[in-house]
Write a protein that holds these residues in place. Structure first.
Motif: not given
Lengths: 174, 174
Positions: B49-51, B55-56, B75-77, B90-91
């Protein structure tokens, strides 16, 4: 007397837009399958077309004709000085206009757009049906079906139809 | 090895929004018909699952669990200082990430949202399927499916399904 239904009959992108931000509808320019999504049938079921001023202006620019089979009403605060054959310019509250039209015998009524006019009829509670043809192209941004404002309008799905070219018709009633 | 498909699987309002402007999804809060729109089947077909970060965050706030059946990538910086069980932050450029994931054996990959993450995958050409459940409620304004930018992404309709409560599933492939 059969109640005249007021119907929003439009095409949207797969992401729900009726046009690009600047009004372009290039993604609508595609060959129609045989039967043209039942448009002929629909046109026979209506005898009145409602347009907002901008949609009317765009139709005129594109050289759109205003035939004699339909009566065209254009909602505008600035009617032109010269009358236009087959077109009546309206500057009347939506509720009053809808009551007046529904009080006259006739076929159903087509709201062609744009988003502002659709919003006015939605907010007046005067839309009976939404018949939306969803084109299988995402355009990313654009003019939404209903001019933006927070709403909660639950509708009843009357049916769906899938065309061979990937267009899907969604029919809702309010 | 079967190619792992990357699938945007979401619900939208009848006017194409995934949430209200402030993120509320009150119009999604409705009884599910028997079979829950085939969600169980879908969940069995994916293992990743990708968020997006927002959303996370909303899922965490709502007390959402991150079960062991799926691997969650956020996905986050700004990854949190403390690791979260079952979640990998993930970045990484989307293209590289997608290639890496597709290079590993596994089931299909679910992009849960939001609009920004969907846009990143769309713009990288890494979305294979859109499975959109259209809820029969117009909400008037909100967050569109794909974060706004002009695009022209023609898709192929793979099928439609109409549920008894008026929800319609539209399945497109890119």
């Amino acid at each position: 007397m059969k109640r005249r239904r007021i119907i929003v009959y439009v095409a949207t992108s797969a992401d729900g837009f009726i046009a690009r931000k600047d009004g372009r509808v290039d993604w609508l320019d595609r060959p129609h399958p045989k039967g043209s999504y039942g448009m002929g049938e629909f046109f026979k079921s209506v005898d009145v077309v409602l347009l907002g001023a901008k949609t009317y202006g765009e139709a005129v620019t594109r050289g759109g004709g205003f035939g004699q089979k339909m009566k065209y009403y254009v909602f505008t605060h600035h009617p032109p000085a010269t009358p236009v054959k087959g077109v009546e310019f309206v500057n009347e509250p939506v509720k009053d206009f809808a009551a007046r039209l529904r009080g006259q015998p006739g076929k159903d009524i087509w709201i062609m757009g744009g988003a502002g006019l659709i919003a006015s009829f939605v907010d007046a509670g005067e839309v009976d049906d939404f018949i939306v043809h969803v084109i299988p192209t995402f355009i990313g941004e654009g003019i939404p079906l209903i001019a933006p404002a927070e709403r909660t309008l639950p509708v009843t799905l009357k049916g769906t139809k899938q065309y061979e070219d990937g267009v899907v018709r969604l029919h809702y009633a309010t």
